[in-house]
Design a protein around this motif. Structure first.
Motif, mmCIF file in Angstrom:
data_model
loop_
_atom_site.group_PDB
_atom_site.id
_atom_site.type_symbol
_atom_site.label_atom_id
_atom_site.label_comp_id
_atom_site.label_asym_id
_atom_site.label_seq_id
_atom_site.Cartn_x
_atom_site.Cartn_y
_atom_site.Cartn_z
ATOM 1 N N HIS A 262 47.235 21.315 37.161
ATOM 2 C CA HIS A 262 48.905 20.798 37.522
ATOM 3 C C HIS A 262 48.632 19.994 38.357
ATOM 4 O O HIS A 262 49.323 19.307 38.525
ATOM 5 N N LEU A 263 47.468 19.242 38.757
ATOM 6 C CA LEU A 263 46.892 18.590 39.058
ATOM 7 C C LEU A 263 45.762 17.594 39.503
ATOM 8 O O LEU A 263 44.402 18.337 39.543
ATOM 9 N N HIS A 264 46.332 16.309 38.822
ATOM 10 C CA HIS A 264 44.758 16.093 38.713
ATOM 11 C C HIS A 264 45.243 14.370 39.133
ATOM 12 O O HIS A 264 46.300 13.918 38.826
ATOM 13 N N GLY A 265 44.350 12.805 39.260
ATOM 14 C CA GLY A 265 44.047 11.858 39.758
ATOM 15 C C GLY A 265 43.370 11.325 39.830
ATOM 16 O O GLY A 265 42.718 11.678 39.178
ATOM 17 N N LYS A 266 42.838 9.892 39.763
ATOM 18 C CA LYS A 266 41.261 9.339 39.965
ATOM 19 C C LYS A 266 41.222 8.750 41.371
ATOM 20 O O LYS A 266 41.849 8.353 41.881
ATOM 21 N N ASN B 29 38.134 10.913 37.479
ATOM 22 C CA ASN B 29 39.329 11.843 37.540
ATOM 23 C C ASN B 29 38.938 13.282 38.145
ATOM 24 O O ASN B 29 37.479 13.489 38.549
ATOM 25 N N PHE B 30 39.933 13.790 38.650
ATOM 26 C CA PHE B 30 39.515 14.765 39.381
ATOM 27 C C PHE B 30 40.392 15.716 39.108
ATOM 28 O O PHE B 30 41.732 15.551 38.888
ATOM 29 N N SER C 47 53.502 15.746 49.503
ATOM 30 C CA SER C 47 54.831 15.127 49.589
ATOM 31 C C SER C 47 54.705 13.486 48.257
ATOM 32 O O SER C 47 55.508 13.318 47.818
ATOM 33 N N SER C 48 53.610 13.067 49.446
ATOM 34 C CA SER C 48 53.787 11.420 48.607
ATOM 35 C C SER C 48 52.503 10.737 47.694
ATOM 36 O O SER C 48 52.356 10.090 47.437
ATOM 37 N N PHE C 49 51.344 11.535 46.692
ATOM 38 C CA PHE C 49 51.322 11.882 45.545
ATOM 39 C C PHE C 49 51.843 11.589 44.860
ATOM 40 O O PHE C 49 52.608 12.682 44.556
ATOM 41 N N LYS C 50 51.659 10.937 43.387
ATOM 42 C CA LYS C 50 52.107 11.158 42.134
ATOM 43 C C LYS C 50 50.986 11.410 41.581
ATOM 44 O O LYS C 50 50.153 10.774 41.441
ATOM 45 N N LEU C 51 51.533 12.700 40.825
ATOM 46 C CA LEU C 51 50.828 13.345 39.941
ATOM 47 C C LEU C 51 49.738 11.928 38.157
ATOM 48 O O LEU C 51 51.041 11.116 38.319
ATOM 49 N N GLY C 52 48.101 12.231 38.494
ATOM 50 C CA GLY C 52 48.111 11.275 37.962
ATOM 51 C C GLY C 52 47.485 9.468 38.297
ATOM 52 O O GLY C 52 47.070 9.566 37.980
ATOM 53 N N SER C 53 48.215 9.815 39.472
ATOM 54 C CA SER C 53 47.786 7.543 39.938
ATOM 55 C C SER C 53 46.233 7.408 40.769
ATOM 56 O O SER C 53 45.266 9.349 40.640
ATOM 57 N N SER C 54 46.004 7.082 41.150
ATOM 58 C CA SER C 54 44.539 6.414 41.539
ATOM 59 C C SER C 54 44.041 6.411 42.775
ATOM 60 O O SER C 54 46.109 5.919 43.388
ATOM 61 N N ILE C 55 44.355 6.575 43.267
ATOM 62 C CA ILE C 55 43.739 6.567 45.439
ATOM 63 C C ILE C 55 42.377 5.779 45.439
ATOM 64 O O ILE C 55 41.305 5.858 44.780
ATOM 65 N N PRO C 56 42.874 4.881 46.224
ATOM 66 C CA PRO C 56 41.501 4.035 46.254
ATOM 67 C C PRO C 56 41.043 4.248 47.695
ATOM 68 O O PRO C 56 41.532 4.591 48.669
ATOM 69 N N VAL C 57 40.150 4.113 47.988
ATOM 70 C CA VAL C 57 38.744 4.400 48.878
ATOM 71 C C VAL C 57 38.123 3.704 49.510
ATOM 72 O O VAL C 57 37.492 2.614 48.534
ATOM 73 N N LYS C 58 37.369 3.278 50.406
ATOM 74 C CA LYS C 58 37.325 1.545 50.797
ATOM 75 C C LYS C 58 35.778 2.739 51.415
ATOM 76 O O LYS C 58 35.370 3.131 52.551
#
Length: 760
Positions: free
Chosen positions: A27-31, A62-63, A90-101
């Motif tokens: 149910h929960l995935h992203g990049k 992906n995760f 609550s602020s995470f959009k399903l399937g969205s990309s998360i940038p890390v520095k």
């Protein structure tokens, strides 16, 4: 039913049962992507809070989790070398990309033992070392693997001799080396089976090293007995650089790494860069090497569709050198030559290698992952050596020429699926590999002054096809227990076209064929005691193939001699700034036939067994000090020989490496490193000894944002040591009788090299 059909039936049954268990209801995935390059990141740990479920990203970043987001509070993102991040669900959009520095400075407290990748925990050690220790030259490329020793006996031109886990791997017989999934080892090579010349890799392009000791990985096939090492080059570069180095013995090195795309293209998840390297050195020998090596490498990594990334890379190597060669002890003791002298100054060689590598990484709608890879290598090798001097030919000497031209084509395909058995996560990896080697005019010739032919010994064409299918199932029952089980089925076809009617090992000119197959089961269990302690038990069967020219002589006997291995180990962090890894292991090998590239004959060795202990320590007493120690012990013997005559020649017993680094992002930094190899038997009855050594190196850098000045000091105490050693029967010119004694290639003298790097 034949054994072959039974093996295939077992594998197909296993595949069928696995298919019944496949289900997809996450149910929960992203990049996860790199904030600077916008490219996906592999191996980043994602943790669901407050329930503390973990996973790690795949090659496309992906995760996935099979849990409803309404049960969660936040996502914790962490990875070695990257800043941690906490994302409210609550602020995470399903399937969205998360940038890390990316971080400028990295520390041991960032290492996560329970990272979600149970089967690759050993590789964390290499990530730490690359980030904190660096890779400074082509030999350091291999030394980055804990417990792996290398010895060079032609001053940098030939592939290094490799020692690991009680194995003298020669140039790669018992360790599988790859770069970006492309094999480095050469089968049925003119100089020796499994010959692995990694000098076409430019050290500055290496981003990480994935390694594992033992035979327990289903993805790895031929030569994966003592273990495997997979070098991974960077997908992008964050800045351009140009480096100039120069030092003693007329040594010079030039390196450039240039990004070819602008910021607008980078924002579209595109990266393309090239790197080039040139080396020259006369070396520390009395006979100047005139060593030349040129490397060029370029790599593109970019998004070609919403869920697919394409990798294209190409490289080329040209290397030419003269060599001092190995020399017998008595030649030095009698004053005929010095410790760094040569008896045959015409030794040397030329080698070239050009590679093309294409990978397509695709994520499907159900989050399954597919990787398709095609690679091609064009390779040439021309080596001139003299190991026995005047033993066989008292007039002209015993110099030999080993020569070949090769085309290598291969395909790797992998399908990865995340499903669930109840609440347990089941990751299924199914793969297919095909490798085709075509060697034209593989030659072994008795020569004088390199090119004057005295007597041809071997000449023929070699064809090898290795095809395989594997399946690996990783069942994560919970955050504590993970089990991995796998099977690999390999089919080998060998053909030798003998072109020499005087070859005494074969029955005339013509084609000789052999084929064989092997089923290799694997089983591993991982137990996470808590977030800082992991225990594991791994086991499996592996193999290394034997040389085509050897197995056709024996009518296809022992094409794929088997190896069996077991590891029991632990990785843990008793404190945030201390990482420990210990393992006890066993390895058994069947009797095998080994082709001797130096003599053109078949050498038969018996079954062997080895037991040993590996230990690694990484410690930061304060954030600017990094300490590392690797200690390894191996006890190896032939099984069916009598005690006292059952030693394995040149098998390492005790070995250790370590160092201390003072590290700062800017300003002065540097460190000291040592490597120790104990005495070891040179022949089966231990009547001759290969002498051990202890060598210390140092590096000192002054670093600023746009430049770095560095000083490298090799063998700072100017120790006189023997880098590679062999028990060899030799006869010197004008001698009437031969003698078997230790022959050696000396290790480097004290050497200083100054370098300047400009970043832009």
């Amino acid at each position: 039913m034949s054994i072959e059909k039974l093996k295939i039936s077992v594998l197909l049954l296993f595949l069928g049962l696995t298919n019944l268990c496949w289900s997809q209801h996450d149910h929960l995935h992203g990049k996860i992507i790199d904030e600077l390059s916008n490219l996906p990141l592999e191996g980043i740990t994602v943790t669901l809070l407050p329930i503390n479920k973990t996973t790690a990203t795949d090659e496309n970043g992906n995760f996935t989790f099979n849990i409803n987001g309404s049960q969660l509070q936040s996502l914790s993102i962490s990875g070695f070398g990257y800043e941690s991040k906490l994302i409210p669900v609550s602020s995470f959009k399903l399937g969205s990309s998360i940038p890390v520095k990316p971080k400028q400075a990295t520390y041991l407290n960032e290492v996560i033992v329970n990272s979600g990748i149970s089967t690759k925990q050993q590789s964390q050690i290499s990530k730490i070392d690359i980030k904190l220790r660096g890779v400074n030259n082509s030999q350091e490329v291999l030394r980055i693997v804990p417990g792996l020793f290398v010895g060079q006996h032609q001053g940098g031109g030939k592939a290094e001799q490799i020692f690991i886990r009680g194995f003298d791997c020669d140039h790669g017989t018992d360790i599988a080396l790859t770069v970006d999934g492309m094999p480095i080892n050469m089968v049925s090579h003119a100089h020796g089976q499994g010959y692995a010349d990694a000098h076409f890799i430019i050290p500055e392009t290496i981003e990480s090293v994935d390694f594992k000791k033992g035979t327990n990985n289903a993805e790895k096939g031929n030569f994966n007995t003592a273990g495997y090492v997979d070098f991974k080059t960077a997908n992008s570069v964050d800045r351009n650089m140009f480096k100039v180095e120069g030092g003693m013995f007329n040594s010079a090195r030039f390196v450039g790494v240039i990004n070819l795309l602008n910021e607008k293209q980078k924002a579209k998840q595109q990266s393309w860069y090239f790197a080039s390297e040139y080396n020259y050195s006369d070396g520390y020998f009395d006979n100047p090497q005139h060593f030349n090596r040129f490397n060029f490498f370029t790599k593109y990594h970019g998004k070609v569709s919403e869920k697919s990334f394409l990798q294209l890379s190409a490289s080329t190597l040209y290397s030419k050198w003269n060599a001092s060669g190995q020399i017998p002890d008595r030649a030095v003791d009698q004053g005929l030559i010095g410790f760094y002298g040569a008896l045959d100054p015409t030794e040397g060689g030329i080698t070239t290698r050009s590679n093309f590598n294409v990978q397509l990484l695709s994520t499907l709608e159900n989050h399954d992952f597919i990787k398709n890879q095609l690679y091609f290598t064009n390779y040439s090798f021309d080596l001139h050596t003299n190991f026995t001097f005047f033993l066989e030919d008292p007039i002209n000497g015993d110099q030999i020429r080993q020569k070949e031209n090769r085309n290598l084509i291969g395909y790797n395909g992998c399908y990865s699926h995340n499903g669930y058995l109840g609440s347990a996560k089941l990751t299924t990896d199914v793969g297919v590999t095909v490798r085709y080697d075509k060697v034209v005019n593989s030659e072994l010739t008795h020569t004088l002054d390199r090119f004057t032919v005295i007597n041809p010994i071997k000449l023929g064409d070699i064809t090898e096809i290795n095809s395989a299918i594997y399946i690996s199932e990783t069942l994560k029952f919970n955050e504590n227990w993970t089990v991995n089980a796998g099977f690999r089925f390999d089919q080998m076809y060998n053909q030798y076209n003998n072109k020499l009617d005087t070859d005494s090992t074969l029955n005339g000119i013509g084609f000789y064929n052999a084929k064989a197959n092997i089923l290799s089961p694997k089983l591993s269990v991982y137990y996470h005691v808590n977030k800082n302690v992991q225990l594991y038990l791994t086991s499996g069967r592996g193999f290394h193939s034997n040389d085509t020219r050897a197995i056709v002589v024996t009518n296809g006997k022992d094409v794929l001699p088997q190896a069996y291995g077991v590891d029991l180990g632990s990785i843990f962090k008793p404190t945030p700034n201390l990482v420990l890894h210990f393992a006890a292991w066993y390895m058994g090998l069947q009797q095998e036939f080994v082709y001797s590239g130096d003599g053109g004959i078949v050498e038969i060795t018996g079954a062997t067994k080895r037991i040993g202990i590996d230990g690694s320590i990484r410690y930061e007493p304060i954030k600017s000090i990094y300490l590392d120690v690797d200690v390894n012990y191996a006890h190896g013997r032939y099984i069916h020989e009598v005690n006292g005559e059952n030693y394995i020649p040149l098998a390492p017993v005790w070995s250790a490496t370590g160092g201390i680094m003072y590290k700062k992002a800017t300003g002065l930094n540097g460190g000291l490193r040592y490597r120790y190899l104990s005495d070891r038997p040179a022949i089966e009855d231990y009547s001759l000894t290969a002498q051990g050594y202890f060598v210390t190196d140092a590096v000192l850098n002054y670093t600023k944002p746009h430049f770095e000045i560095g000083l490298k000091l090799n063998n700072i105490f100017n120790t006189k040591w023997k880098e590679t050693q062999f028990a060899t029967e030799t006869r010197l010119q004008n001698e009437t009788v031969s003698k078997t004694e230790m022959c050696f290639t000396p290790g480097t003298k004290f050497m200083a090299q100054l370098g300047i790097t400009y970043f832009f």
